[in-house]
Design a protein around this motif. Structure first.
Motif, short mmCIF file in Angstrom:
data_model
loop_
_atom_site.label_atom_id
_atom_site.label_comp_id
_atom_site.label_asym_id
_atom_site.label_seq_id
_atom_site.Cartn_x
_atom_site.Cartn_y
_atom_site.Cartn_z
N ARG A 45 13.39 44.23 5.31
CA ARG A 45 14.42 43.31 5.83
C ARG A 45 15.49 44.06 6.62
O ARG A 45 15.96 43.58 7.64
CB ARG A 45 15.07 42.54 4.69
CG ARG A 45 14.20 41.47 4.13
CD ARG A 45 14.95 40.67 3.12
NE ARG A 45 14.12 39.59 2.63
CZ ARG A 45 14.52 38.71 1.75
NH1 ARG A 45 15.72 38.80 1.23
NH2 ARG A 45 13.71 37.75 1.37
N VAL A 46 15.86 45.23 6.11
CA VAL A 46 16.88 46.02 6.82
C VAL A 46 16.34 46.47 8.17
O VAL A 46 17.02 46.38 9.19
CB VAL A 46 17.30 47.24 5.97
CG1 VAL A 46 18.24 48.14 6.75
CG2 VAL A 46 17.96 46.78 4.68
N GLY A 47 15.10 46.95 8.19
CA GLY A 47 14.49 47.37 9.45
C GLY A 47 14.37 46.23 10.43
O GLY A 47 14.62 46.38 11.62
N GLU A 48 13.97 45.06 9.92
CA GLU A 48 13.86 43.89 10.80
C GLU A 48 15.23 43.50 11.36
O GLU A 48 15.34 43.11 12.53
CB GLU A 48 13.26 42.72 10.03
CG GLU A 48 11.78 42.85 9.77
CD GLU A 48 11.23 41.67 8.97
OE1 GLU A 48 11.91 40.64 8.88
OE2 GLU A 48 10.11 41.81 8.46
N ARG A 52 16.09 43.36 15.19
CA ARG A 52 16.56 42.08 15.71
C ARG A 52 17.90 42.26 16.45
O ARG A 52 18.14 41.63 17.48
CB ARG A 52 16.72 41.08 14.56
CG ARG A 52 16.77 39.65 15.01
CD ARG A 52 16.80 38.64 13.87
NE ARG A 52 15.90 38.97 12.78
CZ ARG A 52 16.28 39.18 11.51
NH1 ARG A 52 17.55 39.07 11.19
NH2 ARG A 52 15.41 39.46 10.58
N GLY A 53 18.75 43.12 15.93
CA GLY A 53 20.02 43.40 16.61
C GLY A 53 19.82 44.04 17.97
O GLY A 53 20.51 43.69 18.93
N LEU A 54 18.86 44.96 18.06
CA LEU A 54 18.56 45.58 19.34
C LEU A 54 18.01 44.56 20.33
O LEU A 54 18.42 44.51 21.49
CB LEU A 54 17.56 46.73 19.17
CG LEU A 54 17.06 47.39 20.45
CD1 LEU A 54 18.21 48.04 21.21
CD2 LEU A 54 15.96 48.38 20.14
N VAL A 55 17.11 43.71 19.86
CA VAL A 55 16.52 42.69 20.74
C VAL A 55 17.59 41.72 21.22
O VAL A 55 17.62 41.34 22.39
CB VAL A 55 15.37 41.96 20.02
CG1 VAL A 55 14.90 40.76 20.80
CG2 VAL A 55 14.21 42.92 19.79
#
Length: 136
Positions: A45-48, A52-55
């Motif tokens: 979840r942290v990686g996602e 997601r923040g970068l996207v």
């Protein structure tokens, strides 16, 4: 307890000093950066959330610069429709609308593309710095 010198050839040898070798200090890696990379690799979840923040940042950048192009190039026909006198201006014997849409639009698009690449790379560098920084 000191080691007594031995007599071999009339001289007193010096006992060698101790050398401490610590391999843990040489091979120690930053565990927080490793944990963040593991979060990304394992798609937790942290990686996602990080991805997601970068996207989102990249999408926001693309939308902002698309709006700049839309206003910059899409606004010209509106300008010529609202103020027809501007559309009849000639520069070096060529009508101003032809110069703006046919010649000036290309450097404008190149500048927007250059800005997009620089800002997108900055977003990616910020993401990399976020992943690799040690937590405190």
């Amino acid at each position: 307890m000191p080691v007594p010198p031995t007599e071999t050839s009339g001289r007193t040898p010096v006992a060698p000093g101790r050398t401490r070798v610590v391999l843990a200090e040489v091979s120690r890696r930053e565990p927080d950066a490793d944990r963040a990379r593991a979060e990304l690799a394992q798609q937790t979840r942290v990686g996602e959330a990080l991805v997601r923040g970068l996207v989102r940042a990249q999408l926001a950048l693309a939308l902002r610069l698309s709006l700049v192009v839309l206003i910059g190039l899409g606004g010209l026909p509106w300008l010529f429709a609202i103020a027809p006198a501007v559309g009849r201006v000639t520069v070096f014997g060529v009508n101003l609308p032809w110069l703006l849409l046919g010649v000036a639009s290309f450097p404008f698009l190149i500048a927007v593309g250059w800005a997009y690449v620089r800002l997108a790379e900055r977003n990616e560098q910020d993401f990399t710095d976020l992943v690799q920084r040690p937590e405190r």
